[in-house]
Enzyme design. Structure first.
Site, short mmCIF file in Angstrom:
data_model
loop_
_atom_site.label_atom_id
_atom_site.label_comp_id
_atom_site.label_asym_id
_atom_site.label_seq_id
_atom_site.Cartn_x
_atom_site.Cartn_y
_atom_site.Cartn_z
CB CYS A 1 10.15 26.39 -11.87
SG CYS A 1 10.13 25.07 -13.36
CG HIS B 1 5.29 27.93 -13.88
ND1 HIS B 1 6.63 28.84 -13.91
CD2 HIS B 1 6.20 26.90 -14.32
CE1 HIS B 1 7.48 28.46 -14.46
NE2 HIS B 1 7.61 27.32 -14.69
CD GLU C 1 4.31 31.80 -13.13
OE1 GLU C 1 4.81 31.21 -13.96
OE2 GLU C 1 4.93 31.43 -11.87
#
Length: 404
Positions: free
Chosen positions: A258, A350, A352
């Site tokens: 990001c 992202h 995650e």
């Protein structure tokens, strides 16, 4: 839940009336929309949303309440919150309180009962812009006065927010299972899920303040460096760009996500620019050009890297060749960079995925492979610290601290 009047005012003079939701008063920020159907708690506690008034396009918000396990940081970061229909009840066995309770307790001014589809379409056409929510007594202010207040707020362009969201001191999360090495994570607004993903791969995770110097980083003697997500304009983070250039010159494996992707782009000599209304949600299709696979990904960014899509190309800053590794299939925005002559790569989204799909968690494995390859090339085991920032290994053990 209050029934006090509230109004959303955009800097172009557009006005939308509704009811107060959360705390009452006034708040200012950049109005953006997030398209995720789930994950409102993760959105609210994502530090990348600092300075932004977030509109949820999903019409019904709050029905699953909130809990302590799904927090992505220690607090809510959004500047304000816009929803259409807040849930009147909480119905989930994991909930410990209502969303409204958290918004009130943390002083987050919001508005409900708004035609969020109309606001979203307007922002999509006119672009993200400054906005204000006025509720209670502030809702009764003269319309011209409210608009003047909104137009006096800071614009996101040129704004550095890293100092506001970063940890004040270093803390360490120990590796899970077999220890592979350690990673220094520059906290520019990191999410808890990211730290978990790194620790789960055998890395001691040293989360460091955004103000760390290269000398302080060398004292940790990490095996690799990671730049997190975060809010603000990458053009206003030249300090972090120069720090990253020092890391890259030393040949340390690097992964950025990001905001970290934007900073790698600038460190390599590419430009960054502001998107009209950004990518925010958990349903963005991205092509991994290495494998040809399409991933559904979680995004939260208003800025992007401008780099040639027909690479590889020589990097303007002299770090060898680089290529655009991932692109957004909606608008061809650069979603990843891969360096071919130094051990560094990044993605704009992202991996995650909290909340969101798990299509991209393989990127953490790719980072681990990069670390192992770099360690193998030095002729020593990955956990010895060889080939790291510092010249000699140091004891980097610290007291473990949770949260930001």
């Amino acid at each position: 839940m209050t029934h006090l009047p509230a109004v959303l005012v955009l800097e172009d003079g557009s006005r939308y009336t509704g009811r107060a939701y959360g705390a009452t008063g006034r708040t200012l920020g950049e109005a953006v929309f997030a398209t995720g159907m789930t994950g409102y708690q993760e959105t609210l506690t994502d530090p990348s949303y600092a300075g932004q008034i977030v509109l949820q396009t999903a019409p019904h918000i709050g029905n699953t309440g909130v809990n302590d396990e799904d927090q992505e940081s220690a607090r809510i970061w959004v500047a304000g919150y816009i929803v259409r229909d807040p849930s009147r009840v909480v119905s989930n066995h994991r909930a410990t309180r209502s969303l409204d309770d958290d918004l009130v307790a943390q002083g987050i001014v919001g508005i409900s009962g708004v035609d969020t589809r109309a606001v979203t379409r307007h922002i999509r056409d006119a672009g993200a812009m400054r906005a204000g929510i006025f509720s209670g007594e502030d809702a009764a202010l003269d319309a011209d006065e409210q608009l003047t207040v909104v137009r006096s707020a800071h614009e996101m362009t040129g704004l550095n927010l890293s100092g506001a969201v970063s940890t004040a001191e270093l803390y360490t999360i120990p590796a899970e299972g077999e220890r592979i090495g350690s990673v220094a994570v520059l906290d520019l607004g990191i999410k808890t899920a990211t730290v978990r993903q790194l620790a789960a791969r055998g890395l001691d995770v040293h989360v460091v303040p955004q103000s760390i110097t290269i000398e302080e980083l060398a004292e940790l003697n990490p095996t690799a460096v990671f730049y997190s997500n975060g809010p603000g304009d990458p053009k206003a983070s030249e300090y972090h760009v120069e720090l990253l250039r020092d890391v890259l010159r030393r040949g340390l494996p690097f992964f950025g996500i990001c905001f970290g992707n934007q900073l790698l782009g600038r460190a390599l000599g590419f430009e960054t620019y502001k998107l009209p209304f950004g990518h925010r949600g958990i349903n963005q299709p991205v092509l991994d050009r290495r494998t040809g696979k399409v991933e559904i990904t979680s995004h939260n960014h208003g800025f992007a890297v401008r780099a040639p899509l027909d690479g590889p190309v020589d990097t303007p800053a002299g770090f060898g060749r680089a290529e655009v590794s991932h692109v957004d299939l909606n608008d061809d925005v650069v979603e990843g960079l891969n360096c071919l002559d130094i051990p560094a790569f990044s993605v704009q989204y992202h991996p995650e995925a909290a909340a969101g799909p798990h299509d991209s968690t393989y990127l953490f494995d790719r980072f681990l492979d990069l670390i192992k390859d770099a360690s193998a090339s030095t002729g020593s085991g990955p956990s010895t610290g060889s080939g790291t920032v510092g010249d000699t290994a140091t004891d980097s053990t610290t007291a473990t601290k949770e949260g930001n």
